[in-house]
Design a protein around this motif. Sequence first.
Motif, PDB file in Angstrom:
ATOM      1  N   ARG A  25       9.850   4.370  -0.013  1.00 23.78           N
ATOM      2  CA  ARG A  25       9.059   5.125  -0.999  1.00 23.78           C
ATOM      3  C   ARG A  25       9.902   5.387  -2.247  1.00 23.78           C
ATOM      4  O   ARG A  25       9.447   5.159  -3.365  1.00 23.78           O
ATOM      5  N   CYS A  34       6.283   2.058  -9.141  1.00 23.60           N
ATOM      6  CA  CYS A  34       5.175   2.662  -8.395  1.00 23.60           C
ATOM      7  C   CYS A  34       4.941   4.063  -8.953  1.00 23.60           C
ATOM      8  O   CYS A  34       5.879   4.831  -9.142  1.00 23.60           O
ATOM      9  N   GLU A  36       2.608   6.343  -7.664  1.00 27.18           N
ATOM     10  CA  GLU A  36       2.236   7.308  -6.620  1.00 27.18           C
ATOM     11  C   GLU A  36       2.258   6.587  -5.286  1.00 27.18           C
ATOM     12  O   GLU A  36       1.878   5.421  -5.195  1.00 27.18           O
ATOM     13  N   PHE A  37       2.683   7.273  -4.237  1.00 26.34           N
ATOM     14  CA  PHE A  37       2.797   6.661  -2.912  1.00 26.34           C
ATOM     15  C   PHE A  37       2.441   7.724  -1.884  1.00 26.34           C
ATOM     16  O   PHE A  37       3.130   8.734  -1.777  1.00 26.34           O
ATOM     17  N   SER A  50      -0.337   2.945  -2.331  1.00 27.14           N
ATOM     18  CA  SER A  50       0.578   3.078  -3.458  1.00 27.14           C
ATOM     19  C   SER A  50      -0.106   2.539  -4.713  1.00 27.14           C
ATOM     20  O   SER A  50      -0.940   1.639  -4.633  1.00 27.14           O
ATOM     21  N   TRP A  52       0.234   1.069  -8.761  1.00 22.77           N
ATOM     22  CA  TRP A  52       1.144   0.250  -9.556  1.00 22.77           C
ATOM     23  C   TRP A  52       0.519  -0.097 -10.899  1.00 22.77           C
ATOM     24  O   TRP A  52      -0.689  -0.314 -10.983  1.00 22.77           O
TER      25      TRP A  52
END
Length: 97
Positions: A25, A34, A36-37, A50, A52
């Motif tokens: 992460r 990224c 948000e994960f 996730s 991108w």
Amino acid sequence: MYAVIFSAKIKEMDDEYFTTAKRMRSLAIEKYGCTEFKAVTEGNEEIAISYWPSQDHIRAWKNDTEHIKAQNLGQERWYSGYKVQVVKVEREYESHT
């Protein structure tokens, strides 16, 4: 914006799994863009989503050598099966109360 949806059937989760997941992460966000994960586990199923900025970012992440090692461990030890979907986010909205 794109989203990668990873869903898996869990075979086994050990201490190395949790350490590796945390590292992956961080690597995705800090090195590959990224934005948000999020991941959740329920019973023997896991789903991670996730977000991108582009498919190029996703490809770079997929081909990272550390990530490839984690993928191999996942296939060998942690998951009995998995599915990956890459989708384009066409619309996004939210509400705050």
